[in-house]
Design an enzyme around this catalytic site. Structure first.
Site, PDB file in Angstrom:
ATOM      1  N   SER A 196       0.843  -1.195   0.000  1.00  0.00           N
ATOM      2  CA  SER A 196       0.000   0.000   0.000  1.00  0.00           C
ATOM      3  C   SER A 196       0.876   1.243   0.000  1.00  0.00           C
ATOM      4  O   SER A 196       2.101   1.174   0.143  1.00  0.00           O
ATOM      5  CB  SER A 196      -0.924   0.014   1.232  1.00  0.00           C
ATOM      6  N   ILE A 240       3.164   4.427  -0.337  1.00  0.00           N
ATOM      7  CA  ILE A 240       4.373   4.750  -1.089  1.00  0.00           C
ATOM      8  C   ILE A 240       4.967   3.494  -1.719  1.00  0.00           C
ATOM      9  O   ILE A 240       5.396   3.514  -2.876  1.00  0.00           O
ATOM     10  CB  ILE A 240       5.404   5.438  -0.171  1.00  0.00           C
ATOM     11  N   SER A 290      11.207   9.793   7.227  1.00  0.00           N
ATOM     12  CA  SER A 290      10.091  10.726   7.378  1.00  0.00           C
ATOM     13  C   SER A 290      10.648  12.084   7.783  1.00  0.00           C
ATOM     14  O   SER A 290      11.744  12.168   8.366  1.00  0.00           O
ATOM     15  CB  SER A 290       9.129  10.222   8.463  1.00  0.00           C
ATOM     16  N   TYR A 299       6.907   7.028  17.108  1.00  0.00           N
ATOM     17  CA  TYR A 299       7.216   7.061  15.678  1.00  0.00           C
ATOM     18  C   TYR A 299       8.413   7.984  15.419  1.00  0.00           C
ATOM     19  O   TYR A 299       9.346   7.615  14.686  1.00  0.00           O
ATOM     20  CB  TYR A 299       5.987   7.545  14.908  1.00  0.00           C
ATOM     21  N   LYS A 318      12.146   6.969  13.830  1.00  0.00           N
ATOM     22  CA  LYS A 318      12.652   7.606  12.617  1.00  0.00           C
ATOM     23  C   LYS A 318      13.931   8.402  12.884  1.00  0.00           C
ATOM     24  O   LYS A 318      14.831   8.439  12.033  1.00  0.00           O
ATOM     25  CB  LYS A 318      11.574   8.507  12.008  1.00  0.00           C
ATOM     26  N   SER A 350      -1.834   8.233   1.794  1.00  0.00           N
ATOM     27  CA  SER A 350      -1.670   6.800   2.047  1.00  0.00           C
ATOM     28  C   SER A 350      -2.585   6.416   3.203  1.00  0.00           C
ATOM     29  O   SER A 350      -3.344   7.248   3.715  1.00  0.00           O
ATOM     30  CB  SER A 350      -0.213   6.472   2.402  1.00  0.00           C
TER      31      SER A 350
END
Length: 339
Positions: free
Chosen positions: A60, A62, A190, A203, A207, A239
């Site tokens: 799904s 990117i 990201s 998150y 990253k 997305s």
């Protein structure tokens, strides 16, 4: 012509040049090095043909769009994610719309958190195609929850998937690239690997960890100039990553559909990613305004960035608690044109 007049003309020319550059920046959707490479650099259609590309998170978003655009370049594709049926769907569409045959695409289900499976998966790819030219570490999961409402297991899951899973798979593939003295390691990071925002602490941590680790790896691979590492940092892109975000418990995902009118078209993001791969850029930022501006502020003016992010962060939390998309409501003045 007098010296005074010449100086005035030079000053006017400099001012006009600055205004033009400012207007270009306001319309930019990538960092200046990336956009220069898009204008003057090597084309993906020249550089990314007849190669084997392994894409994680290919079911799904990117990863899916990357598979579609790569399929038109004549590459051999390895598609990995946890959902085998979705990978089969992506493969069928690649065959319908691309320039590949069935033998050119390997569907290889993979769980990044199951690190014990990564060595065997790498062997499977090498048995199928004999080489791995590009590894695109795209798989990952996001988060939407406040720290005080979040179980520590959520942070453990984010590190296991986003960070350790990516490091583990890279460690399995890298010896093959070093032996061949060529290869590309692509990290789909990201902008939250550069900046920080509330509601996504785990998150952001994962990253930031990726950015630090792979920046180090770039330097460790200096003796192998044919093996390159690229850290790609997209901002908001259309997305399902927000919909599938973890919340306060590992077993619960956000689930709600979010407003995506403020996000970049997936096809444009992937095109810029291919430009990065073709030109072996070490780090790129892909985002429309005002997200791109925020990245520059965090990089070059951190004191201002802290102040501004704190102000916007309060609104982000209010939006989340009200059931509104965390980012969209205070960026209404920017209306991106989506493909």
């Amino acid at each position: 012509m007098s010296w005074e007049l010449l100086l005035w003309l030079l000053a006017l020319g400099t001012l006009l040049a600055l205004v033009v550059q400012l207007l270009r920046f306001l319309r930019a959707d990538g960092d200046l090095t990336l956009l220069w490479a898009e204008w003057q650099g090597r084309r993906p259609e020249w550089e990314l043909t007849d190669v084997v590309v392994w894409v994680t998170g290919a079911s799904s978003g990117i990863g899916e769009e990357l598979a579609y655009q790569l399929s038109k370049l004549g590459v051999s594709l390895v598609l990995s994610a946890r959902r085998a049926h979705e990978l089969d769907r992506v493969k069928r569409r690649c065959l319908e719309n691309g320039n590949l045959k069935g033998k050119d695409i390997l569907v290889l289900p993979l769980d990044l958190a199951d690190r014990n499976s990564h060595e065997e998966a790498t062997k499977t790819v090498l048995q199928e195609f004999g080489k791995i030219d590009i590894l695109v570490n795209n798989g990952g999961v996001s988060q939407r929850s406040l720290f005080m409402d979040t179980n520590v297991d959520v942070y453990k899951e984010l590190i296991e998937i986003n960070y350790l899973g990516t490091v583990s798979l890279t460690k399995c593939v890298l010896p093959h690239m070093i032996e061949r003295k060529q290869g590309k390691i692509i990290i789909v990071n990201s902008l939250l690997g550069i900046i920080s925002v509330p509601l996504s602490g785990g998150y952001c941590a994962s990253k930031h960890a990726l950015r630090g680790f792979f920046s180090t790896l770039q330097m460790e691979l200096d003796a192998y100039p044919g093996v390159t590492v690229s850290n790609i940092c997209p901002g908001p892109v259309i997305s399902n990553i927000v919909k599938n975000s973890l919340t306060g418990e590992v077993t619960k995902i956000l689930g709600s559909e979010a407003d995506q009118s403020h996000k970049m078209a997936t096809s444009r993001c992937v095109r810029l990613m291919l430009i990065c791969m073709a030109n072996d850029l070490k780090e790129v930022w892909i985002a429309e305004q005002p997200f791109l501006l925020m990245a520059y502020l965090w990089q070059y003016m951190p004191t201002w960035a802290w102040w501004l992010t704190n102000k916007l962060g309060k609104k982000r939390i209010e939006n989340f608690k009200s059931g509104v998309d965390a980012d969209s409501s205070y960026f209404k003045i920017w209306k991106p044109k989506h493909d």
